[in-house]
Design an enzyme around this catalytic site. Structure first.
Site, mmCIF file in Angstrom:
data_model
loop_
_atom_site.group_PDB
_atom_site.id
_atom_site.type_symbol
_atom_site.label_atom_id
_atom_site.label_comp_id
_atom_site.label_asym_id
_atom_site.label_seq_id
_atom_site.Cartn_x
_atom_site.Cartn_y
_atom_site.Cartn_z
ATOM 1 N N HIS A 156 1.276 -1.413 -0.192
ATOM 2 C CA HIS A 156 -0.110 0.441 -0.089
ATOM 3 C C HIS A 156 0.752 1.452 -0.103
ATOM 4 O O HIS A 156 1.452 1.225 0.933
ATOM 5 C CB HIS A 156 -1.302 0.332 1.271
ATOM 6 C CG HIS A 156 -1.902 1.159 1.489
ATOM 7 N ND1 HIS A 156 -2.162 2.277 1.469
ATOM 8 C CD2 HIS A 156 -3.299 0.946 0.784
ATOM 9 C CE1 HIS A 156 -3.354 2.643 1.497
ATOM 10 N NE2 HIS A 156 -3.635 1.815 0.668
ATOM 11 N N ASP A 184 -7.645 -2.033 3.694
ATOM 12 C CA ASP A 184 -6.569 -1.756 4.321
ATOM 13 C C ASP A 184 -6.433 -1.922 5.891
ATOM 14 O O ASP A 184 -5.398 -0.632 6.553
ATOM 15 C CB ASP A 184 -5.772 -0.220 3.730
ATOM 16 C CG ASP A 184 -6.226 -0.298 1.863
ATOM 17 O OD1 ASP A 184 -6.071 -1.816 1.935
ATOM 18 O OD2 ASP A 184 -6.596 0.638 1.959
ATOM 19 N N ILE A 236 35.079 35.792 -12.398
ATOM 20 C CA ILE A 236 36.500 35.808 -12.837
ATOM 21 C C ILE A 236 37.327 37.108 -13.514
ATOM 22 O O ILE A 236 36.525 38.107 -13.619
ATOM 23 C CB ILE A 236 35.938 35.487 -14.941
ATOM 24 C CG1 ILE A 236 34.930 35.977 -15.742
ATOM 25 C CG2 ILE A 236 35.803 34.008 -14.416
ATOM 26 C CD1 ILE A 236 34.935 35.761 -16.861
ATOM 27 N N LYS A 262 30.115 35.985 -12.974
ATOM 28 C CA LYS A 262 30.001 36.750 -12.761
ATOM 29 C C LYS A 262 31.286 37.233 -13.789
ATOM 30 O O LYS A 262 32.236 37.689 -12.908
ATOM 31 C CB LYS A 262 29.819 37.799 -11.985
ATOM 32 C CG LYS A 262 29.665 39.368 -11.656
ATOM 33 C CD LYS A 262 30.701 40.039 -10.224
ATOM 34 C CE LYS A 262 32.052 40.062 -9.635
ATOM 35 N NZ LYS A 262 32.289 41.165 -11.590
ATOM 36 N N PRO A 263 31.284 37.639 -15.245
ATOM 37 C CA PRO A 263 32.336 38.224 -15.559
ATOM 38 C C PRO A 263 33.728 39.552 -14.721
ATOM 39 O O PRO A 263 32.565 40.581 -13.577
ATOM 40 C CB PRO A 263 32.087 38.254 -16.766
ATOM 41 C CG PRO A 263 30.700 39.378 -16.771
ATOM 42 C CD PRO A 263 30.041 38.206 -15.936
ATOM 43 N N SER A 305 42.358 39.109 -6.329
ATOM 44 C CA SER A 305 43.414 39.258 -5.064
ATOM 45 C C SER A 305 43.526 38.555 -4.024
ATOM 46 O O SER A 305 42.078 38.051 -3.689
ATOM 47 C CB SER A 305 43.266 41.444 -5.392
ATOM 48 O OG SER A 305 41.462 41.200 -4.113
ATOM 49 N N LEU A 320 44.671 32.820 -6.596
ATOM 50 C CA LEU A 320 44.657 34.441 -5.902
ATOM 51 C C LEU A 320 45.796 34.375 -6.687
ATOM 52 O O LEU A 320 46.640 33.957 -6.399
ATOM 53 C CB LEU A 320 45.215 34.296 -4.361
ATOM 54 C CG LEU A 320 43.452 33.709 -3.771
ATOM 55 C CD1 LEU A 320 43.508 34.033 -2.054
ATOM 56 C CD2 LEU A 320 42.602 34.602 -4.044
ATOM 57 N N CYS A 377 48.827 35.775 -14.046
ATOM 58 C CA CYS A 377 48.500 35.892 -13.101
ATOM 59 C C CYS A 377 50.398 34.592 -12.532
ATOM 60 O O CYS A 377 50.402 34.782 -11.843
ATOM 61 C CB CYS A 377 47.359 35.189 -12.422
ATOM 62 S SG CYS A 377 45.841 35.826 -12.927
#
Length: 774
Positions: free
Chosen positions: A106, A142, A571, A597-598, A651, A674, A707
């Site tokens: 059931h 039932d 980025i 978020k560019p 940074s 970083l 970088c």
């Protein structure tokens, strides 16, 4: 143990098969008569195995059990009746006949929701917990003693189908087998059912499924999902009876802007939007319905309610005609009672059930080389002619919900006409920022304004995250196979390669990149990255780990890798497209969705990339792009409770702040790349010409915006002056080349004076030795 299986459907078939695998003898199978010439799956499987199959249309007449039925049953000598999915009323003369009696499955946690439509009522009542019960059958409804129960959490947007497929079916099959095992071992409990908390609701029928609008939005949502797919919650609106499917309370970021649909009895009219039909409860809260069935039986996306039907039938090519005939063959196999499948043949009116929908979808996928097809598509196009039209549109890539409108900025650069999107990209559409806020993106070569770009606000972040979450939890991205996901990423890489000159030119224009370097590195490596991770999609695997201490049971620990959900990606500006690709491709390959978020100063290649994702067929909401400030957009992504991971390059100072925000919000995962300085040490025994060349390329590569640039040069005293002189001479040669080159496509360009990269240096010696001016 000798077992008689009484039931039907795939559930009954699975229980039957597992009981035989356990070593039990199934002495007979009792299932329903053939419908429209098609046998039930349980009966088909038993017949193949040579097990006696009985298809009694009824077991009783005028309240009395039929003697012939009892005689055929008793001849089998069953010791236990197993009723895995039984829609017939079985008399007590059969129920109580075996030595061990009868057990029934059931789909509710008895005593709650006794009676029929138990799954429906679990959802309609908004239960937080659901599950199934296996109990000893008696002559009540039932009410027999409990043998075994298992529960699960009810998810906010669960429907009868999702709850059944996710838990009630797979775990229910295991539960039935476990119950029989307990009986065979003499360990099966008989726990009297309590009356406390007992409920009983009647079977849900179409006439009783009408929506009551005088209740909160959550209750209306529960009513709709509790009746999805059968019998379907309905209302009168727009001059006809409308049935609603695929409801959700996840309306974060949705704005009720569109065409009103007056609904008699509702507190407010519904609103047809691009996302679907927004409805309101008497508490003024919203819910969203994504599919609507019209009175004539047609199912349409709710967002298309006010759009006229597409009357223009496609003319099929020879290859498409061959595909259509192959699909016609699939319909014939699934609908054996239909002598000839015509364009007007209706799939469901010809006797097909929900299990046949699954079979049709899988057969068509195989025929069409993994075409993205969902069960919903069959409900949307129920006649063969409509289904083929839908299929061909999908194969041609013309099935999208209306072509995305893109407001381009056009510029003639590098012998190309660039068409650049400049708005936010949310939920598969280019849209203005909240309050129509914009900012100027600048060409760093000459300081001129390229165009106005939409400036994302906090509310835009919430909309983008909501779109990404919905795409992850409810959209096609989470339903398609890993191989199909890889195929879409390969297609995206192909499109990037087709547009590589355009992407490289935008990178030169917006980021000041050297065009030849942008073409080879910024864009070229981005294409390679997507191809690489596309190949990983179907190779993400877990591990099987032996547990030595568990002897003699030989237990194992299994690990499984799963996507985590919405990923926020922040980025930098030195490699706008490549940094986007490095982070995004990996997230998508694993099955996640992203909000990107560019860098505020270099948004244009990211927005062009968004356009290519639409052409590649990436489902809406999987990729969202928000140009804007880090302090606003990046901070909100770090703080947002529905974002499960942040990837950031920039940074060290900002990285520390992001890590703190991720910990304080929801302990989200975080990956940080970083900035820093890298030394290059040059000794007196070097090849001086090569050292000068390597030293300059290490500092000047990508205009010094790198970088891992060798931003500190340590030169041995004895060759210092000679080294500096050679650098100066080499630099003079390159300056002459710059003066005769196009300002957009110079070999070495002016270092961009913005951003957070710590590795941008000018090669001009100042003062004492080993010192270089930043």
């Amino acid at each position: 143990m000798k077992i008689a299986v009484i039931g039907q459907s795939l559930f009954g078939q699975e229980v039957y098969s597992h009981l035989r695998e356990e070593g039990h003898e199934v002495v007979g199978v009792f299932t329903v008569p053939d419908k429209d010439g098609k046998a039930d799956p349980l009966g088909l499987k038993a017949e193949k195995d040579g097990v006696p199959v009985f298809k009694f249309p009824r077991w009783r007449a005028k309240g009395q059990v039929l003697p012939d039925v009892v005689a055929e049953y008793q001849a089998l000598g069953a010791e236990l009746n197993v009723l895995p999915f039984c829609s017939q009323f079985i008399p007590m003369e059969i129920i109580g006949a075996p030595r061990h009696g009868s057990i029934i499955y059931h789909p509710s946690l008895l005593p709650r929701h006794r009676g029929a439509s138990a799954i429906h009522w679990t959802l309609i009542h908004g239960d937080k917990k659901g599950g199934f019960t296996i109990f000893w059958a008696d002559d009540g409804l039932d009410t027999g003693d409990l043998l075994l129960q298992k529960e699960c959490e009810i998810l906010p947007d669960d429907t009868v189908t999702t709850l059944y497929n996710r838990f009630l079916f797979p775990e229910g099959v295991k539960g039935m087998v476990q119950a029989v095992r307990l009986i065979a071992e003499g360990k099966a409990p008989r726990l009297p059912q309590p009356e406390d908390g007992a409920t009983y609701e009647g079977i849900q029928k179409k006439e009783t499924a009408r929506i009551n609008w005088d209740q909160p939005a959550e209750a209306i949502h529960n009513w709709i999902r509790g009746n999805d797919k059968v019998p379907g919650a309905w209302t009168e609106a727009g001059g006809q009876k409308l049935t609603f499917f695929n409801s959700t309370l996840n309306t974060a970021g949705l704005v009720p802007e569109g065409e009103d649909l007056p609904i008699p009895g509702a507190r407010r009219p519904g609103v047809v939007t691009k996302a679907g039909l927004i409805l309101f409860g008497n508490d003024d809260q919203m819910l969203l319905v994504k599919n609507v069935q019209l009175e004539d039986g047609r199912m349409i996306p709710a967002s298309h309610f006010f759009k006229g039907a597409d009357s223009s039938a496609l003319e099929l090519t020879e290859e498409e005609l061959v595909t259509a005939e192959a699909v016609r063959g699939a319909w014939k196999r699934i609908l054996p009672s239909i002598l000839e499948v015509e364009d007007s043949t209706d799939f469901f009116k010809s006797g097909a059930a929900s299990v046949d929908v699954v079979r049709l979808v899988e057969e068509v996928k195989e025929l069409c080389d993994g075409l993205e097809l969902e069960n919903e598509d069959v409900y949307m196009a129920t006649t063969f002619g409509d289904f083929i039209q839908l299929l061909v549109r999908k194969l041609r890539g013309d099935d999208k919900e209306g072509e995305c409108v893109i407001n381009y900025v056009e510029k003639a650069v590098n012998k190309l006409t660039l068409r650049m999107p400049h708005q936010l990209f949310i939920g598969g559409a280019f849209v203005d920022a909240e309050g129509a806020k914009t900012y100027e993106t600048i060409n760093p070569t000459d300081g001129s304004v390229i165009c106005q770009v939409s400036l994302a606000q906090v509310s835009d972040v919430d909309k983008a995250v909501a779109a990404a979450k919905d795409a992850f939890e409810n959209g096609l991205w989470g339903k398609i196979s890993a191989r199909d996901r890889g195929r879409l990423l390969y297609r995206l890489a192909e499109l990037m390669e087709q547009h590589q000159e355009e992407l490289a030119t935008i990178e030169a224009l917006d980021a000041g990149a050297v065009y030849t370097l942008a073409l080879k590195t910024h864009v070229g490596m981005s294409i390679q990255t997507f191809r690489y991770f596309a190949g990983w999609c179907d190779k993400i695997q877990g591990s099987t780990i032996p547990i030595n201490q568990a002897r003699p049971n030989r237990n194992l620990t299994l690990t499984k890798r799963e996507p985590i959900g919405v990923c926020g990606i922040v980025i930098p500006w030195n490699y706008p497209l490549m940094m986007l690709s490095w982070k995004t491709a990996a997230c998508l390959a694993a099955g996640n969705t992203v909000v990107i978020k560019p860098a505020q100063v270099t948004p244009l290649t990211a927005l062009k990339f968004a356009e290519l994702t639409l052409k590649a067929g990436i489902p809406k909401g999987v990729i969202n792009i928000l140009p804007g400030s880090g302090s606003l957009v990046g901070q909100r992504l770090s703080d947002h409770p529905d974002v499960r991971k942040i990837g950031f390059t920039g940074s060290t100072e900002v990285g520390k702040h992001i890590m703190k925000s991720c910990a304080m919000s929801n302990v989200k995962k975080v990956s940080l790349e970083l900035g820093g300085k890298s030394p290059l040490i040059i000794f007196a025994d070097c090849d001086l010409s090569k050292a000068v060349q390597m030293g300059m390329s290490s500092v000047f590569f990508n205009k010094g915006e790198n970088c891992i640039a060798a931003g500190r040069l340590f030169v041995e005293d004895s060759i210092h002056d000679q080294f500096v002189q050679k650098v100066s001479e080499k630099r003079k040669e390159e300056r002459k080349k710059e003066r005769v080159s196009s300002p957009q496509l110079t070999l070495v360009q002016v270092v961009r004076g913005r951003g957070s990269c710590r590795s941008c240096h000018r090669a001009e010696p100042q003062g004492g030795r080993r010192r270089w001016k930043r």
